[in-house]
Design a protein around this motif. Structure first.
Motif, PDB file in Angstrom:
ATOM      1  N   SER A 148       0.580  -0.704  -0.154  1.00 22.48           N
ATOM      2  CA  SER A 148       0.156   0.109   0.535  1.00 22.48           C
ATOM      3  C   SER A 148       0.754   1.208   0.016  1.00 22.48           C
ATOM      4  CB  SER A 148      -1.115   0.748   1.141  1.00 22.48           C
ATOM      5  OG  SER A 148      -1.747   1.324   0.793  1.00 22.48           O
ATOM      6  N   TRP A 149       0.545   2.313  -0.356  1.00 24.51           N
ATOM      7  CA  TRP A 149       1.233   3.624  -0.713  1.00 24.51           C
ATOM      8  C   TRP A 149       0.932   4.227   0.856  1.00 24.51           C
ATOM      9  CZ3 TRP A 149       0.563   5.587  -5.886  1.00 24.51           C
ATOM     10  CH2 TRP A 149       1.052   4.720  -7.393  1.00 24.51           C
ATOM     11  N   LEU A 150       1.878   4.912   1.195  1.00 28.44           N
ATOM     12  CA  LEU A 150       1.527   6.236   2.542  1.00 28.44           C
ATOM     13  C   LEU A 150       2.007   7.297   1.929  1.00 28.44           C
ATOM     14  CD1 LEU A 150       3.573   3.590   4.850  1.00 28.44           C
ATOM     15  CD2 LEU A 150       1.249   4.008   4.550  1.00 28.44           C
ATOM     16  N   PRO A 151       1.803   8.108   1.354  1.00 29.05           N
ATOM     17  CA  PRO A 151       2.017   9.781   1.817  1.00 29.05           C
ATOM     18  C   PRO A 151       2.731  10.510   1.934  1.00 29.05           C
ATOM     19  CG  PRO A 151      -0.022   9.995   3.304  1.00 29.05           C
ATOM     20  CD  PRO A 151      -0.377   8.182   3.133  1.00 29.05           C
ATOM     21  N   GLY A 152       3.579  10.763   1.439  1.00 23.95           N
ATOM     22  CA  GLY A 152       4.884  11.328   0.990  1.00 23.95           C
ATOM     23  C   GLY A 152       4.958  12.434   1.574  1.00 23.95           C
ATOM     24  N   PRO A 153       6.162  13.908   1.773  1.00 28.86           N
ATOM     25  CA  PRO A 153       5.693  14.971   2.195  1.00 28.86           C
ATOM     26  C   PRO A 153       5.371  16.083   1.577  1.00 28.86           C
ATOM     27  CG  PRO A 153       8.345  13.896   1.323  1.00 28.86           C
ATOM     28  CD  PRO A 153       7.469  13.155   1.115  1.00 28.86           C
ATOM     29  N   ILE A 154       5.200  15.672  -0.390  1.00 28.91           N
ATOM     30  CA  ILE A 154       4.009  16.436  -1.110  1.00 28.91           C
ATOM     31  C   ILE A 154       3.679  15.501  -1.257  1.00 28.91           C
ATOM     32  CG2 ILE A 154       7.242  18.179  -0.751  1.00 28.91           C
ATOM     33  CD1 ILE A 154       7.343  16.172  -3.982  1.00 28.91           C
ATOM     34  N   CYS A 155       2.691  16.602  -2.748  1.00 28.16           N
ATOM     35  CA  CYS A 155       1.655  15.620  -3.865  1.00 28.16           C
ATOM     36  C   CYS A 155       2.122  14.914  -4.446  1.00 28.16           C
ATOM     37  CB  CYS A 155       1.031  16.454  -4.110  1.00 28.16           C
ATOM     38  SG  CYS A 155      -0.617  16.098  -4.920  1.00 28.16           S
ATOM     39  N   GLY A 156       2.031  13.950  -4.596  1.00 31.73           N
ATOM     40  CA  GLY A 156       2.601  13.018  -5.578  1.00 31.73           C
ATOM     41  C   GLY A 156       3.629  11.875  -5.591  1.00 31.73           C
ATOM     42  N   PRO A 257      -6.030   6.819  14.597  1.00 28.15           N
ATOM     43  CA  PRO A 257      -5.588   7.431  15.334  1.00 28.15           C
ATOM     44  C   PRO A 257      -4.273   7.730  15.498  1.00 28.15           C
ATOM     45  CG  PRO A 257      -7.614   6.887  16.440  1.00 28.15           C
ATOM     46  CD  PRO A 257      -6.613   5.423  15.555  1.00 28.15           C
ATOM     47  N   GLY A 258      -3.715   8.762  14.201  1.00 28.25           N
ATOM     48  CA  GLY A 258      -3.027   9.460  15.302  1.00 28.25           C
ATOM     49  C   GLY A 258      -1.860   9.295  13.659  1.00 28.25           C
ATOM     50  N   PHE A 259      -2.576   8.544  12.197  1.00 26.59           N
ATOM     51  CA  PHE A 259      -1.682   8.603  11.590  1.00 26.59           C
ATOM     52  C   PHE A 259      -1.660   9.779  10.419  1.00 26.59           C
ATOM     53  CE2 PHE A 259      -2.397   7.974   7.110  1.00 26.59           C
ATOM     54  CZ  PHE A 259      -1.811   6.815   6.289  1.00 26.59           C
ATOM     55  N   PRO A 260      -0.623   9.743  10.108  1.00 22.47           N
ATOM     56  CA  PRO A 260      -0.521  11.214   9.320  1.00 22.47           C
ATOM     57  C   PRO A 260      -0.707  11.096   8.085  1.00 22.47           C
ATOM     58  CG  PRO A 260       1.972  10.155   9.362  1.00 22.47           C
ATOM     59  CD  PRO A 260       0.542   9.064  10.148  1.00 22.47           C
ATOM     60  N   ALA A 261      -2.278  11.527   7.647  1.00 22.03           N
ATOM     61  CA  ALA A 261      -2.863  11.954   6.901  1.00 22.03           C
ATOM     62  C   ALA A 261      -2.425  12.909   5.626  1.00 22.03           C
ATOM     63  CB  ALA A 261      -4.852  12.238   6.821  1.00 22.03           C
TER      64      ALA A 261
END
Length: 348
Positions: A148-156, A257-261
């Motif tokens: 699964s993909w976790l969001p990085g510091p920037i979009c994309g 809870p606490g997941f950095p969306a």
């Protein structure tokens, strides 16, 4: 339809059972026919054949004549209609003030004349095959994994989370977070989980189920599975429900809870957060599908004694105040086996 020899054999079996003292209803139930079917097959003149193939049926009063059917074929084969579907032809004729037949009638007539075929470069529709079915009655018999993909510091930008879960115990037996999605990294993950669970000397084979992603089908990854004695299994294409255990785990993770969306600042932060989640999920999370014991307790076998103690506590409370317990106490059992994509009953 049942052939005449099969009918004769069935009638003979039922008659023999009746002569031996069996009841008619019971004998019919064993051979798989109803009493009414047996009575219809068994006549004073002997066992009769199915008359439906030779039956004379009246012609429907609203059936198209041969002339009208020929008009449809001629119309559909005109140059400006020959590549059009019946829905287009019917609508176009209606705009000209002409109605010949419905769309379904057009399709039926074209099919009778062998003129209804799949066209175009795209693949013709196919029936969906049944999902792969597996059953586990102990830990480390059936694993499910996905990426699964976790969001990085920037979009994309993304980090890639690799997770392996034991289907029987729901324990996360392997996890890693990488900056890429490759078969080589997946091979490392599976090998680490294999050694961590001490499976090198196991006799029973391990099945590893996944979807159809590129790392799952990579030659490097498949060779590693063969080297470890693991049997690969994959879902049907584009059917996420076939890998429901991994998908459900990802949902739990991303709504924790606490997941950095808004994204993880760097790879180390993502790895640290996932490590904390795995520890919580395996050792602290009371899983609803496991009767509220933790995956670690189910994996190690401690769940049986824990649930037995809970049952004893409830029974003690009921004996102390039976007026407060109008029914039985809660079921504290766990299933003996867990199925991945269980087969549906034929009568469902």
């Amino acid at each position: 339809m049942t052939s005449l020899p099969d009918r004769q054999n069935t009638v003979a079996l039922v008659e023999q059972a009746q002569r031996d003292g069996a009841r008619l209803a019971r004998a019919c139930d064993i051979v798989g026919v109803s009493v009414r079917t047996y009575q219809r097959w068994s006549t004073p003149q002997g066992t009769c054949a199915d008359a439906r193939p030779d039956a004379r049926r009246p012609v429907p009063h609203n059936k198209l004549s041969e002339v009208e059917r020929a008009v449809i074929i001629t119309l559909c084969n005109q140059p400006h209609y020959r590549s059009r579907p019946p829905a287009y032809i019917v609508a176009d004729q209606a705009d000209e003030g002409c109605y010949i037949a419905s769309e379904s009638t057009f399709y039926r007539v074209l099919r009778d004349h062998d003129q209804n075929h799949h066209r175009g470069r795209d693949k013709a529709p196919e029936g969906r095959r049944a999902p792969t079915t597996h059953r586990a009655d102990a830990p480390n018999q059936l694993w499910s994994w996905d990426v699964s993909w976790l969001p990085g510091p920037i979009c994309g930008a993304w980090w890639y989370l690799y997770l392996i879960v034991d289907v029987f115990s729901r324990k996360i037996v392997g996890h890693e977070v990488y900056a890429a999605e490759t078969g080589e990294l997946a091979s490392e993950l599976v090998e680490k989980a294999h050694w961590r669970e001490h499976l090198a000397l196991r006799d029973k084979p391990l099945i590893l189920h996944s979807d159809n992603g590129s790392p799952m089908k990579a030659a490097t990854f498949l060779q590693k599975l063969y080297d470890l004695g693991i049997t690969p299994s994959r879902s049907r294409p584009r059917v996420s429900n076939d890998n429901a255990y991994s998908e459900a785990l990802f949902r739990t993770l991303k709504y924790r809870p606490g997941f950095p969306a808004k994204g993880f600042a760097n790879l180390e932060q993502a790895r640290e957060w996932v490590l904390g989640f795995v520890h919580w999920y395996n050792t602290e999370h009371r899983h609803s599908a496991l009767n509220y014991v933790t995956p670690d307790q189910r994996h190690s076998g401690e769940a049986t004694s824990i649930l037995a103690n809970r049952r004893a506590t409830y029974e003690q409370a009921r004996n102390a105040h039976p007026e407060r317990w109008p029914g039985a106490i809660r079921n504290f059992g766990l299933p003996d086996a867990v199925d991945l994509n269980p087969e549906k009953a034929s009568h469902c």
